[in-house]
Design a protein around this motif. Structure first.
Motif, PDB file in Angstrom:
ATOM      1  N   ILE A 215       0.852  -1.204   0.000  1.00  0.00           N
ATOM      2  CA  ILE A 215       0.000   0.000   0.000  1.00  0.00           C
ATOM      3  C   ILE A 215       0.882   1.246   0.000  1.00  0.00           C
ATOM      4  O   ILE A 215       0.645   2.205  -0.748  1.00  0.00           O
ATOM      5  CB  ILE A 215      -0.951  -0.006   1.204  1.00  0.00           C
ATOM      6  N   ALA A 216       1.911   1.232   0.843  1.00  0.00           N
ATOM      7  CA  ALA A 216       2.845   2.358   0.871  1.00  0.00           C
ATOM      8  C   ALA A 216       3.496   2.554  -0.490  1.00  0.00           C
ATOM      9  O   ALA A 216       3.617   3.681  -0.993  1.00  0.00           O
ATOM     10  CB  ALA A 216       3.905   2.121   1.944  1.00  0.00           C
ATOM     11  N   ASP A 217       3.917   1.486  -1.100  1.00  0.00           N
ATOM     12  CA  ASP A 217       4.547   1.514  -2.418  1.00  0.00           C
ATOM     13  C   ASP A 217       3.614   2.158  -3.450  1.00  0.00           C
ATOM     14  O   ASP A 217       4.003   3.053  -4.213  1.00  0.00           O
ATOM     15  CB  ASP A 217       4.899   0.074  -2.806  1.00  0.00           C
ATOM     16  N   GLY A 218       2.367   1.695  -3.491  1.00  0.00           N
ATOM     17  CA  GLY A 218       1.410   2.238  -4.459  1.00  0.00           C
ATOM     18  C   GLY A 218       1.151   3.714  -4.254  1.00  0.00           C
ATOM     19  O   GLY A 218       1.018   4.484  -5.217  1.00  0.00           O
ATOM     20  N   PHE A 219       1.070   4.132  -2.982  1.00  0.00           N
ATOM     21  CA  PHE A 219       0.884   5.557  -2.696  1.00  0.00           C
ATOM     22  C   PHE A 219       2.061   6.365  -3.225  1.00  0.00           C
ATOM     23  O   PHE A 219       1.877   7.418  -3.849  1.00  0.00           O
ATOM     24  CB  PHE A 219       0.726   5.770  -1.194  1.00  0.00           C
ATOM     25  N   ALA A 220       3.276   5.884  -2.983  1.00  0.00           N
ATOM     26  CA  ALA A 220       4.466   6.614  -3.433  1.00  0.00           C
ATOM     27  C   ALA A 220       4.480   6.754  -4.951  1.00  0.00           C
ATOM     28  O   ALA A 220       4.767   7.825  -5.492  1.00  0.00           O
ATOM     29  CB  ALA A 220       5.730   5.903  -2.953  1.00  0.00           C
ATOM     30  N   ARG A 221       4.163   5.681  -5.661  1.00  0.00           N
ATOM     31  CA  ARG A 221       4.217   5.717  -7.130  1.00  0.00           C
ATOM     32  C   ARG A 221       3.186   6.679  -7.704  1.00  0.00           C
ATOM     33  O   ARG A 221       3.449   7.348  -8.702  1.00  0.00           O
ATOM     34  CB  ARG A 221       3.990   4.316  -7.698  1.00  0.00           C
ATOM     35  N   ALA A 222       2.015   6.708  -7.105  1.00  0.00           N
ATOM     36  CA  ALA A 222       0.931   7.522  -7.668  1.00  0.00           C
ATOM     37  C   ALA A 222       0.948   8.966  -7.201  1.00  0.00           C
ATOM     38  O   ALA A 222       0.304   9.816  -7.818  1.00  0.00           O
ATOM     39  CB  ALA A 222      -0.427   6.893  -7.329  1.00  0.00           C
ATOM     40  N   SER A 223       1.680   9.271  -6.130  1.00  0.00           N
ATOM     41  CA  SER A 223       1.614  10.610  -5.551  1.00  0.00           C
ATOM     42  C   SER A 223       2.891  11.420  -5.688  1.00  0.00           C
ATOM     43  O   SER A 223       2.862  12.653  -5.644  1.00  0.00           O
ATOM     44  CB  SER A 223       1.277  10.514  -4.054  1.00  0.00           C
ATOM     45  N   GLY A 224       4.049  10.751  -5.806  1.00  0.00           N
ATOM     46  CA  GLY A 224       5.315  11.463  -5.752  1.00  0.00           C
ATOM     47  C   GLY A 224       5.662  11.927  -4.348  1.00  0.00           C
ATOM     48  O   GLY A 224       6.507  12.795  -4.159  1.00  0.00           O
ATOM     49  N   ARG A 225       5.038  11.317  -3.328  1.00  0.00           N
ATOM     50  CA  ARG A 225       5.313  11.643  -1.935  1.00  0.00           C
ATOM     51  C   ARG A 225       5.811  10.400  -1.206  1.00  0.00           C
ATOM     52  O   ARG A 225       5.508   9.277  -1.608  1.00  0.00           O
ATOM     53  CB  ARG A 225       4.059  12.199  -1.254  1.00  0.00           C
ATOM     54  N   VAL A 226       6.555  10.632  -0.135  1.00  0.00           N
ATOM     55  CA  VAL A 226       7.151   9.524   0.610  1.00  0.00           C
ATOM     56  C   VAL A 226       6.153   9.027   1.655  1.00  0.00           C
ATOM     57  O   VAL A 226       5.748   9.792   2.534  1.00  0.00           O
ATOM     58  CB  VAL A 226       8.459   9.957   1.291  1.00  0.00           C
ATOM     59  N   PRO A 227       5.752   7.758   1.606  1.00  0.00           N
ATOM     60  CA  PRO A 227       4.830   7.222   2.606  1.00  0.00           C
ATOM     61  C   PRO A 227       5.562   6.797   3.865  1.00  0.00           C
ATOM     62  O   PRO A 227       6.776   6.554   3.854  1.00  0.00           O
ATOM     63  CB  PRO A 227       4.234   6.002   1.892  1.00  0.00           C
ATOM     64  N   VAL A 228       4.821   6.692   4.945  1.00  0.00           N
ATOM     65  CA  VAL A 228       5.380   6.255   6.221  1.00  0.00           C
ATOM     66  C   VAL A 228       4.598   5.045   6.706  1.00  0.00           C
ATOM     67  O   VAL A 228       3.359   5.068   6.776  1.00  0.00           O
ATOM     68  CB  VAL A 228       5.333   7.375   7.277  1.00  0.00           C
ATOM     69  N   MET A 229       5.330   4.008   7.054  1.00  0.00           N
ATOM     70  CA  MET A 229       4.743   2.782   7.587  1.00  0.00           C
ATOM     71  C   MET A 229       5.286   2.567   8.992  1.00  0.00           C
ATOM     72  O   MET A 229       6.466   2.808   9.252  1.00  0.00           O
ATOM     73  CB  MET A 229       5.131   1.609   6.679  1.00  0.00           C
TER      74      MET A 229
END
Length: 574
Positions: A57-71
């Motif tokens: 989920i974090a990976d998909g967010f990063a690819r689609a947003s250009g923002r760094v996710p936090v897990m």
């Protein structure tokens, strides 16, 4: 929220996440002190069902947003489950900051509950790892995690918080004010001399061809690539991961190629054009096995130029002119440095148009409403829904091949995402959940198979609980298609793992509170998509598809593939 006098370590971390623009963390409830501190500050805690999916989920967010996710994650078994998605993210160059709990410092090495050597565990799958050993410098270490994740070739970074430090009084840190949540964090490019030499090679080329990889999308370099292609009159092919780097209806776009060069594939018609190139420009391209059609795609006599942020990828499999840098800034400089050329763009574009036309003729028989439903027909229904804000996600295995080989994008913002770093089954669905978190207003469609989806269907409950409305297109053929067909191609027979049992997938979606529908007839596909999109919840379309169909993978040419009146069919099961 605590006052400055009483700030604890988790207060400092949570305040740092606010500074970096983090709106949610992906986790369960551990480290609990940190999760509570985040919630106190309005940072949402999105609870996944399993860490394997949480990392995706974090990976998909990063690819689609250009923002760094936090897990966030617990130590021990939970951390171990995060290894696989971190491996995908590291190979694919996707940033994730993970903040994980560690046992008390005084308990390390004593076989404390769920203690493990996390440094050794994460060494192969992360860019950066740090165990916090004191309450001093917490904010500095947090920023180091973001910098490591988002700079150079991006990847996962892990910060471990021992239990006994989490509520300790925070020590000293340098004052920090920068936001480091966007990536790429830096955009270096080669020096002017190197750019000029590469430009001269392209100007003098008889036929320069681009093969764009996932690094183009990571860099946001689509517009720069399109400007380069038009000025250089250079055809653009992509790897599966680089698909939709430029709109595929553009006259210089050859679509995805890779190993989709078997009978009936677009690559069958575009591969000759690539192999006639005298200069090849690789961009954000790992020159991996599938992306190069088993290293047969790039001609021996061609001069290779390679743009990549990772210097180790340049020259890995092909000696190349080294253009180390960010794809976007390097392409912009290279385009500006181009001079004149004598290539006939009309002739090049006509050859590309002829390739697309031949592909359309060959796949037309599979786009009818015949039964059982062909996967190509299901993808044709998705094709109708592609808009400027559509994100299409594919699981690994055949799902990635169907999406890469059958869809044709026409908008610059349309995004196609697939787990091609490590290419593990089951990540497609959680990648789509992350993409929807990144683009809540756009339509997100994910294509999965019945084999891979079984690994992650528990996240249907996550989607319902969090309110993530994604359309899941399940190509249900009752077999592990890629495994079964590859075994037949290599050994002439297949193992007992090839066949799967019957599952009411639509019923599972409904049981979780979502929308579920089973589709047996191709004529019902379009209306089913409309109902799914109108459900405003997670929607699963269980499409019963032909178990004898397979994508045009080059491995099957001459073994599984037979030409029968212009149609590709599969040998009967032995």
């Amino acid at each position: 929220m605590n006052t400055d006098v009483a700030r604890t370590v988790v207060d400092v971390v949570a305040d740092g996440l606010v500074r970096h623009g983090v709106e949610f963390v992906l986790g369960q409830s551990v480290p609990t002190a940190l999760v509570l501190a985040c919630e106190d500050r309005g940072i949402r805690n999105i609870t996944y069902r399993q860490e394997n999916a949480g990392g995706a989920i974090a990976d998909g967010f990063a690819r689609a947003s250009g923002r760094v996710p936090v897990m966030v994650c617990q130590n021990g078994p939970a951390a171990a489950l995060a290894v696989a998605p971190f491996a995908e993210a590291k190979k694919a160059g996707i940033p994730i900051v993970a903040i994980m709990q560690e046992v008390d410092r005084s308990h390390i090495g004593k076989n404390a509950f769920q203690e493990y050597d996390h440094k050794a565990l994460f060494a192969p799958v992360t860019k950066w790892f740090h165990l916090l050993e004191s309450a001093d410098g917490v904010e500095d270490h947090l920023d180091r995690a973001f910098i490591a994740a988002a700079s150079g070739k991006p990847g996962p970074a892990v910060l471990m918080l021992p239990v006994d430090l989490q509520m300790a009084h925070a020590g000293t840190s340098a004052h920090r004010s920068m936001r480091l949540c966007n990536w790429p964090l830096d955009r270096p490019r080669p020096d002017d001399k190197t750019i000029g030499e590469a430009a001269r090679l392209i100007d003098a080329a008889r036929l320069p061809v681009v093969i764009a990889g996932g690094g183009v999308l990571s860099s946001g370099a689509g517009s720069a690539l399109l400007r380069f292609a038009e000025k250089a009159a250079a055809p653009v092919a992509t790897t599966n991961m680089g698909k939709a780097s430029i709109p595929e209806t553009h006259p210089l776009a050859m679509g995805a190629i890779g190993n989709l060069t078997g009978p009936g594939g677009l690559g069958r018609h575009t591969k000759p054009l690539v192999q006639q190139a005298d200069v090849l420009l690789l961009i954000g391209n790992r020159t991996n096995e599938d992306g190069t059609d088993h290293w047969s795609l790039i001609p021996d006599g061609a001069r290779v130029l390679h743009i990549d942020i990772d210097p180790q990828e340049i020259g890995r499999n092909y000696e190349a002119v080294r253009l180390v840098g960010d794809a976007r800034t390097t392409l912009e400089a290279l385009t500006d440095a181009l001079g004149s050329h004598s290539r006939n763009r009309d002739t090049i574009e006509q050859r590309i148009a002829d390739a697309w036309a031949a592909f359309e003729r060959e796949r037309r028989p599979f786009l009818t409403d015949a039964e059982p439903i062909r996967a190509e027909r299901a993808l044709a229904a998705i094709q109708k829904r592609l808009g400027s804000d559509t994100v299409v996600v594919a699981d690994a295995s055949y799902a990635s091949n169907w999406v890469a080989g059958q869809l044709r994008t026409s908008h610059s913002r349309t995004r196609v995402i697939s787990p091609r770093g490590l290419a593990g089954l089951s990540w497609g669905f959680p990648l789509a959940l992350g993409a929807k978190l990144a683009r809540p207003e756009g339509e997100v469609i994910v294509v999965v198979g019945d084999g891979g989806f079984a690994h992650s269907w528990a996240e249907l409950e996550t989607a319902v609980r969090i309110g993530i409305a994604v359309t899941v297109v399940l190509l249900n053929n009752g077999v592990l298609g890629y495994q079964k067909d590859a075994e037949k191609a290599k050994f002439g027979r297949y193992t007992a793992a090839g066949h799967l049992g019957q599952v009411d997938h639509a019923g599972i979606a409904r049981a979780c509170g979502g929308y579920g529908e089973t589709i047996e007839h191709a004529r019902d596909l379009d209306a089913a998509f409309d109902r799914a999109a109108g459900s405003n919840t997670i929607a699963l379309l269980d499409v019963l598809t032909d178990p004898g169909g397979h994508p045009p993978i080059s491995l099957y040419d001459g073994s599984l593939d037979r030409l029968d009146r212009g149609r590709v069919v599969q040998d009967p099961v032995p």
